[in-house]
Design an enzyme around this catalytic site. Structure first.
Site, PDB file in Angstrom:
ATOM      1  CG  ASP A  79      -2.012   0.993   1.194  1.00  0.00           C
ATOM      2  OD1 ASP A  79      -2.238   1.572   0.119  1.00  0.00           O
ATOM      3  OD2 ASP A  79      -2.657   1.214   2.229  1.00  0.00           O
ATOM      4  CD  GLU A  99      -8.893   6.230  -4.715  1.00  0.00           C
ATOM      5  OE1 GLU A  99      -9.809   6.641  -3.990  1.00  0.00           O
ATOM      6  OE2 GLU A  99      -7.907   5.592  -4.282  1.00  0.00           O
ATOM      7  CE  LYS A 149      -7.745   2.224  -3.883  1.00  0.00           C
ATOM      8  NZ  LYS A 149      -6.683   2.607  -2.908  1.00  0.00           N
ATOM      9  CB  THR A 200     -11.241   2.145  -2.279  1.00  0.00           C
ATOM     10  OG1 THR A 200     -10.426   2.431  -1.157  1.00  0.00           O
ATOM     11  CG2 THR A 200     -11.669   3.446  -2.941  1.00  0.00           C
ATOM     12  CG  PHE A 241     -10.459   1.728   4.217  1.00  0.00           C
ATOM     13  CD1 PHE A 241     -10.323   0.951   3.084  1.00  0.00           C
ATOM     14  CD2 PHE A 241     -10.038   3.045   4.172  1.00  0.00           C
ATOM     15  CE1 PHE A 241      -9.774   1.465   1.917  1.00  0.00           C
ATOM     16  CE2 PHE A 241      -9.481   3.575   3.012  1.00  0.00           C
ATOM     17  CZ  PHE A 241      -9.352   2.779   1.886  1.00  0.00           C
TER      18      PHE A 241
END
Length: 331
Positions: free
Chosen positions: A16, A98, A134, A158, A180
């Protein structure tokens, strides 16, 4: 064996980060990025060549009289792809790129940008099979992902905090979701006033475990990638999850620590659980989302945070463009 080596035997480990040096060090299969990570990486001296090349491309794309701010807004669309291409030279798997978080409630805008990102990757010779787009797990984002998946564009949903989001994603047949973990823990600690939770009682761990068991019970193909970890214990409690995306600051202690790592999540265990199957339409999604105070607040907060990071990135690019102009004029 190190904890990281054992984890890689039961779970796909994803880095990440937008830091290419860290990716080279920890050799993950896949990598995820987000606006905050790209903004941080873009400010590092070792990546200025990537930033400058992207700015020049944006400048060449627009009219000669385009303002620096306009060029910067065009450039940020390409910067994540530029980092993604560099990352894909290192890893064997996929990179997540993203969509602009400011489009999170705009289905058509999300579709357009996702298609543009894929087109730019393919123009550079990168197969769409190596890209995950994303998108925030709003209803509009999930519906956009459903369309994109039908076009062969794979998606990573996400900012996912609730079971209702996860079920909607699975029913939309998205490739992957990113619940998350750490942000859920943050919310509960603040809401309850507690300083900590035992690892097995961590609300983020429990949320991902619930989603994992639901997916495996009902045979959904959507992959689950736990994300946003606050400590190594959260990762250990989710050993066996399809994928886990982990920051370099937590990959390092996992790589440096030896000891036994038992598998906590197993498909065969989920098959025997008594779980009610749900169908999520928009009305049900909205009702469940409104009732889930944590998911409601954290989704809105996450979108706002990523949007702010994008604005910071645009300003960074505009400032860099100004310096480039000043240096050119001084020559």
């Amino acid at each position: 064996m190190s904890l990281l080596s054992q984890l890689k035997e039961m779970t796909v480990v994803v880095a990440d980060t937008g830091d290419i040096g860290a990716i080279e060090e920890f050799t993950p299969r896949d990598t995820t990025t987000n606006p905050s990570l790209i903004t941080t990486a873009a400010g590092l001296p070792q990546y200025q060549s990537i930033v400058d090349e992207t700015l020049q491309r944006a400048k060449d794309t627009l009219d000669a009289d385009a303002a620096d701010k306009e060029i910067a807004m065009e450039a940020f669309k390409h910067l994540a792809v530029a980092f993604g291409k560099r990352i894909l030279e290192i890893i064997p798997g996929r990179v997540s790129t993203e969509v602009d978080a400011r489009l999170s409630y705009d289905m058509e805008g999300t579709l357009a940008m996702a298609r543009d990102l894929i087109a730019e990757y393919e123009e550079a010779g990168v197969s769409r099979d190596r890209i995950l787009i994303k998108i925030a797990s709003t209803w509009e984002g999930i519906k956009a992902a459903e369309v994109l998946e039908q076009e062969g564009i794979h998606c990573n949903l996400t900012l996912l905090f609730g079971l209702h989001q996860a079920i909607a994603c699975a029913e939309a047949k998205v490739t992957l979701i990113s619940p998350f973990v750490g942000r859920i823990l943050d919310w509960y600690k603040k809401d309850t006033g507690r300083d900590s939770y035992p690892p097995s009682e961590d609300p983020g761990v429990q949320s991902v475990t619930e989603i994992y068991n639901y997916y495996k019970k009902f045979g959904y193909k959507t992959e689950i990638m736990g994300a946003s970890f606050r400590n190594v214990d959260e990762i250990k409690e989710l050993a066996g999850c399809d994928l886990l995306t982990i920051s370099p600051k937590l990959l390092a202690p996992l790589a440096e620590t030896d000891g036994e790592l038992p598998r906590k999540l197993r498909p065969d265990m989920a098959e025997n659980l008594d779980i009610e199957k749900k169908t999520i339409d928009k009305a049900t999604f909205d009702e469940m989302h409104a009732a889930d105070r944590m998911a409601n607040e954290k989704l809105a907060e996450g979108i706002e945070g990523f949007s702010t990071a994008l604005e910071e990135l645009e300003q960074l690019l505009a400032d860099r463009l100004t310096r480039m102009g000043q240096q050119a004029a001084a020559v």
